[in-house]
Design an enzyme around this catalytic site. Structure first.
Site, PDB file in Angstrom:
ATOM      1  N   SER A 166      -8.436  22.707  38.207  1.00  0.00           N
ATOM      2  CA  SER A 166      -7.341  22.746  39.191  1.00  0.00           C
ATOM      3  C   SER A 166      -7.125  24.189  39.659  1.00  0.00           C
ATOM      4  O   SER A 166      -7.618  25.135  39.034  1.00  0.00           O
ATOM      5  CB  SER A 166      -6.072  22.209  38.502  1.00  0.00           C
ATOM      6  N   GLY A 167      -6.386  24.331  40.751  1.00  0.00           N
ATOM      7  CA  GLY A 167      -5.892  25.649  41.162  1.00  0.00           C
ATOM      8  C   GLY A 167      -6.971  26.705  41.343  1.00  0.00           C
ATOM      9  O   GLY A 167      -8.037  26.448  41.911  1.00  0.00           O
ATOM     10  N   ASP A 222     -12.102  23.072  30.814  1.00  0.00           N
ATOM     11  CA  ASP A 222     -10.700  22.709  31.028  1.00  0.00           C
ATOM     12  C   ASP A 222     -10.289  21.757  29.917  1.00  0.00           C
ATOM     13  O   ASP A 222     -11.122  21.053  29.338  1.00  0.00           O
ATOM     14  CB  ASP A 222     -10.497  22.034  32.402  1.00  0.00           C
ATOM     15  N   ASP A 266     -10.077  23.536  24.779  1.00  0.00           N
ATOM     16  CA  ASP A 266      -8.722  24.101  24.710  1.00  0.00           C
ATOM     17  C   ASP A 266      -8.926  25.590  24.468  1.00  0.00           C
ATOM     18  O   ASP A 266      -9.364  25.999  23.393  1.00  0.00           O
ATOM     19  CB  ASP A 266      -7.943  23.443  23.563  1.00  0.00           C
ATOM     20  N   VAL A 267      -8.603  26.413  25.467  1.00  0.00           N
ATOM     21  CA  VAL A 267      -8.913  27.848  25.365  1.00  0.00           C
ATOM     22  C   VAL A 267      -8.171  28.531  24.219  1.00  0.00           C
ATOM     23  O   VAL A 267      -8.573  29.611  23.772  1.00  0.00           O
ATOM     24  CB  VAL A 267      -8.626  28.616  26.682  1.00  0.00           C
ATOM     25  N   TYR A 285       6.726  33.458  29.435  1.00  0.00           N
ATOM     26  CA  TYR A 285       5.603  33.621  30.368  1.00  0.00           C
ATOM     27  C   TYR A 285       5.383  35.110  30.653  1.00  0.00           C
ATOM     28  O   TYR A 285       4.251  35.589  30.634  1.00  0.00           O
ATOM     29  CB  TYR A 285       5.915  32.845  31.656  1.00  0.00           C
ATOM     30  N   LYS A 322       1.937  37.297  29.994  1.00  0.00           N
ATOM     31  CA  LYS A 322       1.178  37.899  31.089  1.00  0.00           C
ATOM     32  C   LYS A 322       1.145  39.431  30.987  1.00  0.00           C
ATOM     33  O   LYS A 322       0.156  40.056  31.382  1.00  0.00           O
ATOM     34  CB  LYS A 322       1.744  37.431  32.435  1.00  0.00           C
ATOM     35  N   VAL A 336       1.800  30.776  44.262  1.00  0.00           N
ATOM     36  CA  VAL A 336       0.750  30.122  45.051  1.00  0.00           C
ATOM     37  C   VAL A 336       0.768  28.629  44.691  1.00  0.00           C
ATOM     38  O   VAL A 336       0.790  28.298  43.500  1.00  0.00           O
ATOM     39  CB  VAL A 336      -0.639  30.726  44.692  1.00  0.00           C
ATOM     40  N   THR A 392      -0.199  25.448  43.338  1.00  0.00           N
ATOM     41  CA  THR A 392      -1.237  24.906  42.428  1.00  0.00           C
ATOM     42  C   THR A 392      -0.478  23.968  41.489  1.00  0.00           C
ATOM     43  O   THR A 392       0.702  23.693  41.695  1.00  0.00           O
ATOM     44  CB  THR A 392      -1.885  26.018  41.570  1.00  0.00           C
TER      45      THR A 392
HETATM   46  N1  LIG Z   1      -0.005  29.439  40.939  1.00  0.00           N
HETATM   47  C1  LIG Z   1       0.762  30.483  40.749  1.00  0.00           C
HETATM   48  O1  LIG Z   1       1.775  30.664  41.433  1.00  0.00           O
HETATM   49  C2  LIG Z   1       0.389  31.505  39.701  1.00  0.00           C
HETATM   50  C3  LIG Z   1       1.026  32.756  39.743  1.00  0.00           C
HETATM   51  C4  LIG Z   1       0.683  33.704  38.793  1.00  0.00           C
HETATM   52  C5  LIG Z   1      -0.292  33.420  37.843  1.00  0.00           C
HETATM   53  N2  LIG Z   1      -0.892  32.182  37.811  1.00  0.00           N
HETATM   54  C6  LIG Z   1      -1.898  31.944  36.776  1.00  0.00           C
HETATM   55  O2  LIG Z   1      -3.075  31.408  37.353  1.00  0.00           O
HETATM   56  C7  LIG Z   1      -3.821  30.740  36.320  1.00  0.00           C
HETATM   57  C8  LIG Z   1      -4.341  29.433  36.856  1.00  0.00           C
HETATM   58  O3  LIG Z   1      -3.253  28.565  37.096  1.00  0.00           O
HETATM   59  P1  LIG Z   1      -3.112  27.727  38.438  1.00  0.00           P
HETATM   60  O4  LIG Z   1      -2.001  28.333  39.198  1.00  0.00           O
HETATM   61  O5  LIG Z   1      -4.419  27.535  39.072  1.00  0.00           O
HETATM   62  O6  LIG Z   1      -2.505  26.355  37.825  1.00  0.00           O
HETATM   63  P2  LIG Z   1      -3.161  24.914  37.608  1.00  0.00           P
HETATM   64  O7  LIG Z   1      -2.234  24.193  36.701  1.00  0.00           O
HETATM   65  O8  LIG Z   1      -3.468  24.306  38.938  1.00  0.00           O
HETATM   66  O9  LIG Z   1      -4.539  25.214  36.857  1.00  0.00           O
HETATM   67  C9  LIG Z   1      -4.574  25.599  35.503  1.00  0.00           C
HETATM   68  C10 LIG Z   1      -5.712  24.862  34.806  1.00  0.00           C
HETATM   69  O10 LIG Z   1      -5.713  25.281  33.423  1.00  0.00           O
HETATM   70  C11 LIG Z   1      -5.921  24.135  32.623  1.00  0.00           C
HETATM   71  N3  LIG Z   1      -5.416  24.346  31.261  1.00  0.00           N
HETATM   72  C12 LIG Z   1      -4.118  24.296  30.824  1.00  0.00           C
HETATM   73  N4  LIG Z   1      -4.072  24.478  29.509  1.00  0.00           N
HETATM   74  C13 LIG Z   1      -5.353  24.660  29.082  1.00  0.00           C
HETATM   75  C14 LIG Z   1      -5.938  24.886  27.820  1.00  0.00           C
HETATM   76  N5  LIG Z   1      -5.201  24.945  26.701  1.00  0.00           N
HETATM   77  N6  LIG Z   1      -7.286  25.023  27.746  1.00  0.00           N
HETATM   78  C15 LIG Z   1      -8.058  24.915  28.875  1.00  0.00           C
HETATM   79  N7  LIG Z   1      -7.547  24.683  30.097  1.00  0.00           N
HETATM   80  C16 LIG Z   1      -6.216  24.561  30.203  1.00  0.00           C
HETATM   81  C17 LIG Z   1      -5.207  23.018  33.359  1.00  0.00           C
HETATM   82  O11 LIG Z   1      -5.663  21.729  32.957  1.00  0.00           O
HETATM   83  C18 LIG Z   1      -5.505  23.346  34.815  1.00  0.00           C
HETATM   84  O12 LIG Z   1      -6.678  22.689  35.252  1.00  0.00           O
HETATM   85  C19 LIG Z   1      -2.874  30.626  35.129  1.00  0.00           C
HETATM   86  O13 LIG Z   1      -3.235  31.590  34.165  1.00  0.00           O
HETATM   87  C20 LIG Z   1      -1.510  30.935  35.726  1.00  0.00           C
HETATM   88  O14 LIG Z   1      -0.630  31.444  34.775  1.00  0.00           O
HETATM   89  C21 LIG Z   1      -0.563  31.229  38.728  1.00  0.00           C
END
Ligand SMILES: NC(=O)c1ccc[n+]([C@@H]2O[C@H](COP(=O)([O-])OP(=O)(O)OC[C@H]3O[C@@H](n4cnc5c(N)ncnc54)[C@H](O)[C@@H]3O)[C@@H](O)[C@H]2O)c1
Length: 302
Positions: free
Chosen positions: A17-18, A38, A64-65, A162, A166, A197, A199
């Site tokens: 995702s995302g 994932d 699971d990371v 969070y 980060k 963003v 997602t």
């Molecule tokens: N979207 C935003 O606004 C935003 C802003 C700042 C930072 N981020 C960061 O961007 C990164 C990606 O997130 P995103 O926004 O694409 O969200 P998202 O939820 O669309 O994607 C995150 C993905 O990580 C996977 N995931 C969750 N837990 C997991 C685990 N334990 N092991 C493996 N995979 C796992 C989920 O299944 C998902 O597919 C994250 O680190 C998030 O903190 C996002």
């Protein structure tokens, strides 16, 4: 510095995702082999099918990371199938918030486990194999991108867990950059610091390990955080696709900091000035006092 991605290998965590999925799509278009990791099986299956259909050579693994053994297994299967990866995107992450004293031990373990230890495992598992590949071939180039957040550079209230995770990813990544520079010119590092963003991030609880014995109802501050993050993430104007292109541009240019919203860096400057002047942290709602007033009222009402 990687300038030609064709035939090279990318490992992407959170690839279902995302940002992870969008970077995998860019990688496929550039002719890369893709290792998709994932924890969410249905999202991973969909990503695998789509990227195979697009012509990429794909290895998909449910990981699971936060689990050291899962990440080590991912390292072994990557090495076996493709050799050392050229691009590693330690990106999987989850969001959780609320007043910092209301988070449970499980909340801390989950968020730090995924957001911080997930990145630490990725760095620990993949950097040595990349260094080895670089040692055997002077033309070999690699790059590691870790996903942090603007929350790694400032500390907005009501989302402390969070923020902590980060900030740690920023510290880990800046140190990785410096450590790599001590030993090689062939592997670069970047940190991705997105602002809001659209997602799946505000629905992160979908992948939270369930533990009925520990189930607790969300507190008021956590419910408020959920509403505010749904709104902020959902109304973000920069797309995840655009962010994925920023990531690849930064890798090509060997640029460390990747910001989706450079215009939001004023808040980082304010925080730095707070520190340099040893003054108390500035009110984060100074430019939009009605939001601060609403939040205070909601948290204080009986
Ligand atoms: N979207 C935003 O606004 C935003 C802003 C700042 C930072 N981020 C960061 O961007 C990164 C990606 O997130 P995103 O926004 O694409 O969200 P998202 O939820 O669309 O994607 C995150 C993905 O990580 C996977 N995931 C969750 N837990 C997991 C685990 N334990 N092991 C493996 N995979 C796992 C989920 O299944 C998902 O597919 C994250 O680190 C998030 O903190 C996002």
């Amino acid at each position: 510095m990687i300038t030609d991605f064709k035939g090279k290998t990318a490992v992407l965590t959170g690839a279902g995702s995302g940002f992870g999925l969008e970077c995998a799509r860019v990688g496929a278009r550039l002719g890369m082999n893709l290792v998709l990791a994932d924890v969410q099986a249905d999202a991973l299956d969909r990503a695998e099918a789509e990227l195979r259909e697009a012509g990429a050579t794909v290895l998909a693994q449910r990981v699971d990371v936060s689990n050291a053994g899962h990440m080590e297994a991912l390292g072994r299967s990557t090495l076996e199938r493709f050799g050392a990866p050229h691009l590693v995107f330690n990106n999987a992450g989850v969001g959780a918030g609320g007043l910092i004293w209301e988070n449970t031990v499980r909340d801390w373990e989950w968020v730090l486990g995924v957001n911080l230890m997930g990145v630490a495992h990725g760095v620990r598992v993949f950097t040595p194999m990349m260094l080895e590949a670089a040692g055997h071939d002077a033309s070999w180039q690699g790059h590691i991108v870790n996903t942090a957040s603007m929350a790694g550079l400032v500390n907005a209230p009501n989302m402390g867990i969070y923020n902590v995770s980060k900030h740690a990813v920023v510290a880990l990544s800046e140190t990785l950059f410096q450590d790599l520079a001590l030993v090689t010119e062939q592997i670069g590092a970047s940190v991705l610091g997105p602002f809001f963003v659209p997602t799946g991030i505000s629905q992160s609880h979908r992948n939270r390990p369930t533990d009925p014995a520990q189930a607790s109802t969300p507190t008021r501050s956590q419910l408020i955080n959920q509403i505010m993050s749904d709104k902020a993430v959902g109304s973000g104007k920069v797309s995840a696709t655009e962010v994925a292109h920023m990531v690849f541009d930064a890798v090509r240019a060997n640029r460390f900091y990747i910001f989706s919203h450079p215009q939001a860096l004023g808040s980082v400057q304010t925080r730095m000035e707070d520190i340099l002047q040893a003054r108390n942290p500035t009110d984060p709602f100074a430019s939009k006092p009605h939001i601060g007033a609403e939040l205070r009222a909601a948290l204080r009402s009986p």
